[in-house]
Enzyme design. Structure first.
Site, PDB file in Angstrom:
ATOM      1  CG  ASP A 190      -2.249   0.507   1.063  1.00  0.00           C
ATOM      2  OD1 ASP A 190      -2.476   1.175   0.051  1.00  0.00           O
ATOM      3  OD2 ASP A 190      -3.108   0.266   1.930  1.00  0.00           O
ATOM      4  CD1 TRP A 256      -5.085   3.106  -3.148  1.00  0.00           C
ATOM      5  CD2 TRP A 256      -3.683   4.863  -3.136  1.00  0.00           C
ATOM      6  NE1 TRP A 256      -4.416   3.110  -1.967  1.00  0.00           N
ATOM      7  CE2 TRP A 256      -3.559   4.182  -1.922  1.00  0.00           C
ATOM      8  CE3 TRP A 256      -2.909   6.003  -3.354  1.00  0.00           C
ATOM      9  CZ2 TRP A 256      -2.664   4.587  -0.922  1.00  0.00           C
ATOM     10  CZ3 TRP A 256      -2.028   6.413  -2.368  1.00  0.00           C
ATOM     11  CH2 TRP A 256      -1.924   5.710  -1.172  1.00  0.00           C
ATOM     12  N   GLY A 257      -3.555   4.265  -8.587  1.00  0.00           N
ATOM     13  CA  GLY A 257      -3.451   5.092  -9.794  1.00  0.00           C
ATOM     14  C   GLY A 257      -2.643   6.367  -9.595  1.00  0.00           C
ATOM     15  CG  ASP A 277      -9.532   1.921  -1.145  1.00  0.00           C
ATOM     16  OD1 ASP A 277      -8.507   2.016  -1.849  1.00  0.00           O
ATOM     17  OD2 ASP A 277      -9.511   1.669   0.065  1.00  0.00           O
TER      18      ASP A 277
END
Ligand code: GAL
Length: 633
Positions: A190, A256-257, A277
């Site tokens: 993450d 997340w891009g 998300d």
């Protein structure tokens, strides 16, 4: 005077030597450069704890879902990875940096023999069930739950240093622990630690976390240090590789891009999140789907776009919303997305288990050719996606994004099938078969996705267009020099921020990247007014790698696309075979008709397609590899 002149000469000489030695950034490499490191020849399938349990995850919850995966037959259908997300870490032992897990939540990790709890018995148990085990970390010093969780209850405890459970200063040590000592097979990394712990972070201000100057900002690519982010992810990848030399691992990037990752993850990891998300809301599904749907050329066997986990089982995708749940599943399969179930499988109703277990649709996701679907018909409310399967069959999905039923005309040519020969369709939900020639009318309910396997007679009889095989085409250099956000991705009011603030702004860089059957900014591929329904659209100063397994001929019609705004600079198109130049076009400018370009590629393993331009503004020069195809086996 003489000395000055001599010095000047020497300087000029040095500069020109240095200039002459500048490597050509578009030089062919002769090898496929996209990532093939882990075990992701097809997208990973399995289960993840986050959507249902967040940080309240425990062993019983995980094992309950793992057991249902096996007992229900889903494991036999490919669902194998059982992934523990955020919430498992207790603290980092300061004396030696060892990560301590929440032993109270994972009883199998405690034994009389070993003082320090270990996940080894836990992963052994999953392995004995025929499954694989996944774990979660963060690239910073702290995880996303540590940044965002409303309560401290399930977060790591102790001093600031003890609560630093992220990878940041412990890459080698933690990766060895996960893969060697604990026996995990899958790591999701993450990124909140790289973003959310700046000086203004409430956790930092409260003295609960150490400041880490943010190097990533999802809202602004210009406030992101792309190279630094990339470097960290490459280091983790290398550490995984060296701890799992047999390559039995999945490396999942979760930023997340952000950081332009939609362009480079294909070179770095097995799967990579293309958006923020997912949540169990229709609008959110659209965001996540949109973030991947035009990125077919950025996914290949070994490295896949990840629009996030399946939310089937909750909210808009629960058992009262089977249409939406089916759409979610069908679309993820068309996108070659990882199929990671997010539901508590102990309680998942049979109707939803049936969706997750649809073997015909799973087979599309897992097709060995690895071609993510390409958009054959695009609009804001209806899309038709077509995917070329290894068998030569096509999969076609008709997706009604809106809230009213629509009558749709499906055309043979949208599948690149001839319109004078029958097309056989099998509905992959009802198994009903039908046949049509030229076109057929279908009614698609609101939010419904019809999904078929299709067989017909190919327009290109003896080969494949490159745009039919995105899994074999790698935009190694896509020409994008200044990443900017993609304005076409749905912006929902149901994002993380709810309706606070000024709204959901465009935020996923990658706009203008390489596209199948489309110009880089979404226009029709077209050169000097001639449209090309098949082809690759890309910016100038780009290099595409194309795997060739046995075709003998490459051909395309090349030119500057009508959508280019630079009319002055010329583009030269060159075809290389295993690093050697095979064919080259004349310099072509905007408005000039496309020129045919052909090459004998017999015996060639890797074809490279380079579009060189004198332009410095690549973004103003879209080029077309029209009808680019490999033919003749
Ligand atoms: C988010 C990530 C989620 C989940 C969560 C854990 O950043 O996108 O999938 O892993 O963190 O805190």
């Amino acid at each position: 005077m003489k000395t000055i002149a001599a010095a000047a000469c020497a300087a000029i000489l040095l500069v020109s030597v240095a200039y002459a030695q500048q490597p050509d950034p578009l030089a062919p490499t002769g090898r496929w450069t996209a990532y093939t490191g882990g075990r992701a020849a097809t997208p990973p399938m399995g289960w993840n704890s986050w959507n249902t349990f967040a940080s309240t995850v425990d062993e019983e919850k995980v094992m309950g879902s793992a057991k249902r995966i096996v007992d229900s037959g889903l494991a036999a259908k490919g669902y194998r990875y059982i992934n523990l997300d955020d919430g498992w870490a207790a603290q980092r032992r300061v004396s030696d940096g060892h990560l301590m897990l929440r032993a109270d939540k994972f009883p199998s990790t405690v034994s009389r023999k070993q003082k320090t709890p270990s996940f080894k018995p836990y992963t052994d148990k999953l392995h004995a069930m025929g499954l694989k085990a996944g774990i979660y970390s963060d690239m910073g010093r702290n995880t996303c739950a540590q940044a965002w969780s409303a309560t401290d209850e399930d977060l790591p405890k102790g001093s600031v240093a003890e609560r630093e459970v992220g990878l940041h200063d412990f890459i080698e040590q933690d990766i060895a622990l996960y893969f060697r000592e604990w026996g995990f097979d899958y790591l999701k990394v993450d990124g909140c630690g790289l973003r959310d712990f700046g000086p203004h972070s409430p956790k930092v201000k409260a003295g609960q976390a150490r400041e880490l100057a943010p190097i990533m900002d999802l809202g602004a690519i210009s406030r992101t240090d792309v190279a630094a982010v990339q470097d960290l992810f490459r280091r983790v990848g290398a550490a995984i590789q060296s701890n799992r030399p047999n390559g039995d691992f999945i490396y999942s990037l979760c930023i997340w891009g952000a950081a332009n990752v939609r362009a480079w993850a294909k070179d770095v990891g097995s799967v990579s999140r293309t958006s923020d998300d997912i949540s169990p809301a229709w609008g959110r599904l659209l965001v996540n789907y949109d973030s991947a749907v035009h990125r077919a050329l950025y996914a290949h066997p070994g490295s896949w776009n990840d629009p996030d986990m399946l939310y089937i089982g909750a909210g808009d995708f629960d058992a009262d919303h089977l249409t939406e749940a089916r759409s979610h599943f069908a679309l993820w399969a068309m996108l070659n997305a990882p199929l990671l179930i997010g539901a508590d499988l102990r309680k998942t109703p049979d109707a939803l288990m049936e969706i997750l277990g649809n073997a015909d649709i799973i087979a599309l996701d897992q097709d060995a050719a690895g071609n993510q679907a390409v958009v054959a018909y695009d609009s804001s409310d209806l899309q038709i996606l077509v995917k070329t399967l290894g068998s030569g069959d096509k999969a076609v999905a008709i997706f009604n994004r809106g809230s009213a039923a629509m009558d749709v005309s499906l055309q043979a040519t949208q599948m690149k099938f001839r319109d004078d020969a029958p097309v056989e369709l099998t509905d992959l939900w009802t198994k009903k078969q039908m046949s049509f020639t030229k076109d057929t009318k279908v009614r698609v309910a609101a939010r419904e996705t019809l999904i078929f396997r299709a067989r017909g007679t190919r327009i290109l009889a003896d080969g494949l267009y490159l745009s039919e095989q995105p899994g074999k085409v790698n935009p190694a250099i896509d020409g994008v020099t200044r990443p900017i956000a993609d304005p076409t991705i749905f912006r929902t009011a149901f994002g993380w921020g709810g309706t606070h603030g000024a709204g959901d702004r465009p935020q996923y860089a990658g706009w203008g990247g390489a596209r199948a059957d489309s110009a880089p900014y979404g226009q029709t591929l077209q050169v000097a007014r001639k449209p090309y329904p098949a082809g690759i659209g890309i910016l100038a100063n780009s290099r595409l790698e194309v795997r060739n397994d046995g075709y003998r001929r490459f051909a395309a019609n090349v030119g500057v696309d009508d959508s280019a705004t630079d009319k002055a600079n010329a583009v030269t198109f060159t075809v290389y075979g295993d690093g050697k130049r095979l064919a080259e076009s004349r310099p072509l400018k905007w408005g000039m008709p496309a020129e045919p370009l052909e090459a004998d590629i017999s015996g060639v393993k890797l074809v490279e397609l380079v579009a060189r331009s004198t332009a410095t503004e690549n973004e103003a020069v879209s080029v077309t590899w029209g009808e680019a195809a490999l033919t003749g086996r």
